[in-house]
Scaffold this active site. Structure first.
Site, mmCIF file in Angstrom:
data_model
loop_
_atom_site.group_PDB
_atom_site.id
_atom_site.type_symbol
_atom_site.label_atom_id
_atom_site.label_comp_id
_atom_site.label_asym_id
_atom_site.label_seq_id
_atom_site.Cartn_x
_atom_site.Cartn_y
_atom_site.Cartn_z
ATOM 1 N N GLY A 119 1.267 -0.749 -0.121
ATOM 2 C CA GLY A 119 -0.163 -0.242 0.078
ATOM 3 C C GLY A 119 0.705 0.954 -0.316
ATOM 4 N N TYR A 120 0.266 2.015 -0.290
ATOM 5 C CA TYR A 120 0.596 3.618 -0.740
ATOM 6 C C TYR A 120 0.876 4.924 1.095
ATOM 7 C CZ TYR A 120 3.278 1.539 -4.794
ATOM 8 O OH TYR A 120 3.797 0.602 -5.299
ATOM 9 N N VAL A 121 1.234 4.447 1.721
ATOM 10 C CA VAL A 121 1.206 5.422 2.469
ATOM 11 C C VAL A 121 1.380 7.117 1.643
ATOM 12 C CG1 VAL A 121 2.441 7.092 4.747
ATOM 13 C CG2 VAL A 121 2.414 4.255 4.586
ATOM 14 N N ARG A 146 -5.020 3.464 -2.156
ATOM 15 C CA ARG A 146 -4.182 2.584 -2.847
ATOM 16 C C ARG A 146 -3.213 1.436 -2.836
ATOM 17 N NH1 ARG A 146 -3.900 7.704 -0.321
ATOM 18 N NH2 ARG A 146 -2.596 6.746 1.034
#
Length: 173
Positions: free
Chosen positions: A45-47, A98
């Site tokens: 996942g994209y922070v 995301r």
């Protein structure tokens, strides 16, 4: 991957700064190794995603990493730090919208020790299969002749980056 610097962050943690040299292709056909269920399951996942810089959390079984990637195309800066799964799960909550769920299959190419990493995606990206190859140098990447089972190259198309796939889904082709 070209190693640049390894720094101790204390308490047994290190940060590896590299230049990742990689080419990415859409698969024309699945190699037989991918049809099995032996792939390694990855959740990432994209922070944060800001242009060509992104911060990713990846969870593989009981291991986790926090990675910052910067740049685009074949060569990008990459900083990766091992984190605990508890830390990863805490960050995971901030990646809604995301995320990627995929299985990775590693297939030796028999060319100078290169390995094809075939990623088979699930959920919203189900049906998408890509292959990436990492290289020790830009010259090696440029000289690489992909096998017949590789499909169209998407290395230089930012819509096919994992961060873009996680944020906006599969591009219309």
């Amino acid at each position: 991957m070209t190693k640049r610097l390894c720094r101790s962050l204390g308490r047994g943690h290190t940060s590896l700064v590299t230049v990742e040299i990689e080419r990415k292709f859409l698969l024309a056909q699945l190699p037989s190794a991918v049809s099995s269920d032996v792939g390694e399951r990855l959740r990432q996942g994209y922070v944060a995603v800001d242009g060509d810089v992104n911060v990713r959390v990846r969870i593989v079984g009981r291991a986790a990493t926090l990675t910052v990637k910067a740049g685009g195309g074949m060569a990008r800066t990459e900083v990766e730090v091992a984190i605990t799964t508890s830390q990863a799960e805490a960050l995971w909550a901030h990646t809604v919208g995301r995320r990627i769920d995929k299985a990775r299959y590693r297939i030796p190419l028999g060319v100078e020790g290169l390995t094809a990493e075939v990623d088979k995606y699930f959920d919203a990206l189900a049906g998408l299969v890509v292959v990436e190859v990492e290289f020790p140098t830009i010259a090696a990447a440029a000289a690489f002749q992909p096998p017949d089972w590789f499909g169209s190259e998407v290395t230089d198309d930012p819509k096919w980056s994992n961060a873009a796939l996680a944020s906006t889904g599969r591009p219309v082709t």
